[in-house]
Design an enzyme around this catalytic site. Structure first.
Site, mmCIF file in Angstrom:
data_model
loop_
_atom_site.group_PDB
_atom_site.id
_atom_site.type_symbol
_atom_site.label_atom_id
_atom_site.label_comp_id
_atom_site.label_asym_id
_atom_site.label_seq_id
_atom_site.Cartn_x
_atom_site.Cartn_y
_atom_site.Cartn_z
ATOM 1 N N MET A 98 0.763 -1.156 0.373
ATOM 2 C CA MET A 98 0.192 0.170 0.067
ATOM 3 C C MET A 98 1.045 0.911 0.169
ATOM 4 O O MET A 98 1.890 1.535 0.422
ATOM 5 C CB MET A 98 -0.792 -0.117 1.360
ATOM 6 N N GLU A 99 0.816 2.277 -1.051
ATOM 7 C CA GLU A 99 1.327 3.704 -1.217
ATOM 8 C C GLU A 99 1.476 4.701 -0.113
ATOM 9 O O GLU A 99 1.214 5.983 -0.760
ATOM 10 C CB GLU A 99 1.406 3.637 -3.033
ATOM 11 N N HIS A 141 6.461 -0.519 -7.987
ATOM 12 C CA HIS A 141 5.241 -0.388 -8.224
ATOM 13 C C HIS A 141 4.597 0.941 -6.940
ATOM 14 O O HIS A 141 4.304 2.208 -7.267
ATOM 15 C CB HIS A 141 3.981 -1.357 -8.254
ATOM 16 N N GLU A 142 4.951 0.996 -5.633
ATOM 17 C CA GLU A 142 4.377 1.462 -4.717
ATOM 18 C C GLU A 142 5.757 3.112 -4.895
ATOM 19 O O GLU A 142 4.746 3.917 -4.821
ATOM 20 C CB GLU A 142 4.585 0.549 -3.600
ATOM 21 N N GLU A 185 -3.607 3.083 -10.782
ATOM 22 C CA GLU A 185 -3.226 1.600 -10.736
ATOM 23 C C GLU A 185 -2.500 1.587 -11.992
ATOM 24 O O GLU A 185 -1.844 0.779 -12.243
ATOM 25 C CB GLU A 185 -4.277 0.790 -10.139
HETATM 26 ZN ZN LIG Z 1 -0.666 0.361 -6.774
#
Ligand SMILES: [Zn+2]
Length: 848
Positions: free
Chosen positions: A271-272, A305-306, A328
């Site tokens: 989770m970012e 990605h994060e 996303e």
């Molecule tokens: Zn994401």
């Protein structure tokens, strides 16, 4: 009669800055809190409405700037997860401070402010508290305007045991010991202006790596004691990707520090939260000496990605959840860019073909949805986290980037981020920025891919010097609906003519278009580079030409496209199964790991559809082609071999030992695993998971006990899940029952149990037991498991291939709807229908 209250908050009052103080109790699993919110009243109101869920509100006060109190009362609207503060007199426009005291529960559902328990190095259970707020769970931790467009600044204080560590979005500015209480107050700096779902607080016993400077800020990895030694790989990719992104975006990292934190219980992958990214342990902690290349790639992917989200999502945020793809899809696209730059040898854009194919599998269903999709209720927002938002979204961005050119595309992205920094944006804002930077009609091209469900099947025919290209929607179960749809399709064309190889990019905007060459084409590749989000169907003549020149005319990723498109057309009944099997027979010379990935996946799919007689026939046929392919590589790693070859060897051996049921391979796997048990370095680290899979497939209780013990004592998160999920792949009924019990008896973390269940449902030998078990324990599973995992667990029903089971599955979900994943459930059911239709169609094949 009053209007039913909307789920959306009114915009008459907006928050500007929150001061949050929380005191979690890690023994009682509760917390007390106080929040002071600086708000602006924009128009006179009698009511202030904000979100709260599962909180007990003890007192509320509203003071105007001069200190005048306004007394009101509070009502909690549980159904809408709102707190309504009513005032007897109108509250005039202006600035106010809203103060709320409340208490809450550290829940066990892995959302909101929640608890996690792990075994300490001393063998004792240790408590920890963490947050997971996306999409709509900040309201479970503190009363707030819990919608992404209400951006504000947060100043957090956590009152915790003196010996513990507290982490939040910004750096610590003050720690005050509270004498006589054994506690300290940890105060954090102001965050950037951001959405509630990005706020985080974590409390527990943590060890941190030495801060490393990345893009000018300190970067650390944190884990519970004993696991810091698994953090080096994440530090390396964390730093590399953060620096890659600040260069790509042309904007420095927006936070004042970056912590990457491994949480023992975690509902999603990661989770970012700005500056305090949380991960499940398998996605962050890894031993590069023991993990496979694919496991390392997964950590690199998730960390990148994060980090990409720190800009895409955190700095610029979608206005509402219908635009989740803006977060996303971009983070997924950027993750590929960063990992590809970091490890070019992994050819990350080639393996992205596997993700693209997964999106096309769902998007070829009638029950698919457009990438951007209306969202109202919290459970509808939760339903957006799927393969269409992430993988289809990233695929159409890659297609656009390749069409516009990488530099022009990047410039448009920079403009978009600059224009909307610290704010919110919609899809149309992105098109504006890209059109400005490229001077191309981006909106006209892209709207069809974002707002229409599905994708085209592009058919290609040749007549003399002319190539005729046409488009029609691709459907596994065609019913005529959607036939009127068309797309603006960028066609990346490469053709072999007597005048040489010709490359062209053209734009198919009509149903049909013709292309003239100077000389007749011997062969044509229509989706050159395989960047397009469409399937291609060549005329028999053109297909025969490509099949003859498989390795000379086609790149690896183009061969991937050819095989995957052929398999999809086979499932859809457009191509006979015998044609697909003939194509497979021809593939023993294939050396690309991704092409094999799609082929092997199709073998397992066939196995779930076929009966025992057909499976035996299939196994014999696969044995021939897989053995030839393995012969070329041999069983041992050769000096100087690249890692993708090691991975391919393992994939081939695994397929030989399972779906091809080859006794020779199975014996060899037994021997090698025995050698591995004596000396873990005796076997290539890429091969171990294949041996485990084969031994589960052929093993009995002895192997089961062994794997169970290894699951309980694993030294790395990857080994833990490897042995756990292997327990779902045994074939003996008693052993399957033992595994099913594990899914609810508390021995497996609820973050993993749903995936253990999915694995069991996909095991042909255990699927009916697993299905009965799931039905019998449905309520218990829904009580225990994180909400977001339920639709993912249910994906396993695609393995229940029989007409009778299909009816039973459909009936079950009719009676037991999954509200946070109703679209996904519909899609699983349709995938099951596709498989049952194939079973019917192929009933008489592979018997002679
Ligand atoms: Zn994401």
């Amino acid at each position: 009669m009053a209007e039913p209250r909307s789920h959306r908050l009114p915009t008459s009052v907006i928050p500007e800055r929150y001061e949050i103080e929380l005191t979690p109790d890690l023994l009682q699993w509760t917390f007390t809190g106080e929040v002071k919110i600086a708000v602006e009243v924009r128009q006179a109101v009698r009511e202030v409405v904000l979100n709260a869920a599962e909180l007990v509100i003890q007192s509320v006060s509203l003071r105007s700037a001069d200190g005048t109190p306004h007394h009101g009362n509070v009502q909690v609207d549980d159904a809408n997860e709102q707190a309504v503060l009513s005032f007897p007199d109108l509250v005039a426009p202006g600035n106010y401070q809203l103060q709320i005291h409340f208490t809450g529960v550290l829940n066990d559902k892995l959302h909101g402010f929640y608890r996690s328990v792990y075994k300490g190095v001393d063998g004792q259970d240790k408590p920890l508290a963490s947050t997971q707020f996306e999409s709509t769970d900040a309201r479970r931790a503190f009363p707030c305007w819990d919608e992404p467009a209400f951006k504000a600044v947060y100043q957090v204080t956590l009152v915790i045991d003196e010996k513990l560590t507290a982490i939040s979005n910004a750096r610590v500015i003050e720690e005050t010991v509270l004498p006589g209480t054994g506690k300290k107050a940890v105060r954090f700096a102001d965050s950037i202006k951001m959405s509630t779902y990005l706020v985080a607080f974590i409390v527990g016993d943590f060890e941190a790596t030495e801060p490393m400077t990345a893009d000018g800020v300190p970067l650390r990895v944190l884990a519970v004691p004993g696991k810091k030694k698994l953090a080096d790989f994440a530090v390396a990719i964390g730093k590399a990707s953060l620096e890659h992104f600040s260069g790509y975006y042309g904007i420095p990292y927006p936070g004042d520090k970056l912590d990457l934190i491994a949480i023992p219980d975690f509902a999603s992958g990661a989770m970012e939260n700005l500056g305090a990214i949380t991960f499940r342990e398998t996605a962050l902690l890894v031993d590069p000496e023991k993990a496979t290349r694919a496991e390392l790639e997964r950590v690199a992917d998730v960390v990148s990605h994060e980090n990409a989200h720190m800009w895409f999502g955190d700095l610029v945020t979608m206005k509402w959840w219908n635009g989740l793809w803006l977060n996303e899809a971009f983070a997924t696209f950027m993750e590929m860019l960063a990992v590809d730059a970091w490890k070019p040898g992994w050819r990350r854009w080639d393996s992205f073909a596997v993700s693209r194919a997964a999106a096309m599998q769902v998007d070829g269903l009638r029950s698919t949805r457009p990438i951007e999709f209306p969202v109202d209720r919290p459970e509808e927002a939760a339903g957006m986290f799927d393969v269409l938002t992430y993988e289809k979204g990233a695929s159409v961005l890659r297609m656009l980037e390749q069409y516009l050119g990488a530099v022009k595309f990047r410039d448009g992205i920079r403009l978009y981020l600059k224009n909307h920094a610290y704010g919110n944006a919609e899809t149309t804002d992105l098109w504006d920025a890209l059109e400005e930077s490229t001077q191309q009609p981006v909106r006209a091209m892209m709207d069809g891919w974002i707002f229409q469900p599905g994708y085209p099947l592009v058919s290609v025919e040749k007549s003399g010097r002319t190539i005729r290209i046409s488009q029609q929607i691709f459907r596994y179960l065609p019913d005529g609906s959607g036939n009127g749809r068309s797309w603006h399709v960028p066609i990346f064309l490469r053709a072999g003519t007597s005048a040489g190889v010709v490359s062209r990019i053209l734009f198919l905007t009509e149903k049909e278009q013709q292309v003239e060459f100077d000389a007749p084409a011997d062969w044509v590749v229509v989706n050159a580079g395989a960047h397009g989000f469409y399937r291609v169907r060549y005329s028999n003549e053109l297909l025969a030409a490509l099949r003859q020149g498989m390795t000379t005319q086609l790149t690896a990723v183009e061969r991937f496209g050819l095989v995957n498109d052929c398999w999809a057309a086979t499932l859809a009944g457009i191509v006979p199964l015998t044609d697909y099997l003939e194509l497979i027979d021809q593939m023993s010379g294939e050396t690309d790991v991704n092409v094999w990935t799609t082929m092997i996946a199709s073998f397992h799919q066939m196995q779930r559809i076929f009966d025992d007689v057909q499976c035996k026939k299939l196994a014999g046929r696969l044995l021939a082609v897989l053995s030839l392919a393995l012969e070329r590589l041999g069983w041992s790693v050769r000096p100087g071999e690249d890692e993708l070859s090691s991975q391919l060897r393992a994939d081939l051996i695994r397929a030989l030992g399972t779906v091809a049921d080859d006794p020779v391979t199975q014996d060899r796997a037994r021997e090698l695993f025995a050698a591995y048990e004596k000396n873990p370095n005796a076997v290539d680290r890429n091969l171990t998971p294949a041996l485990v899979a084969i031994l589960a497939h052929i093993g009995g209780s002895e192997e089961y006990e062994k794997f169970f013990a290894r699951f309980k004592t694993a030294q790395t998160p990857q080994e833990e899940t490897r042995y756990l999920f292997a327990l779902a792949n045994f074939t003996d009924a008693e052993l399957i029952d033992r595994t099913l019990d594990l899914a609810i008896n508390g021995m497996v973390r609820t973050q993993n149990s749903p995936y253990l269940m999915r694995e069991a449902l996909l095991n042909k030998h255990g699927r009916e037991r697993a299905w009965s078990f799931m039905k019998a324990h449905w309520d218990e599973m829904n009580r225990q498991y994180p909400d977001n995992a339920i639709p993912r667990m249910c994906e396993g029903v695609v393995g229940l291939v029989s007409a009778a089971l299909e009816r039973d599955v459909a009936n079950f979900f009719h009676v037991h709807p999954v509200k946070q994943g109703s679209k996904q459930i519909e899609q699983h059911l349709e995938r099951l229908r596709v498989a049952v239709a194939c079973q019917e169609r192929w009933r008489n094949l592979l018997r002679g």
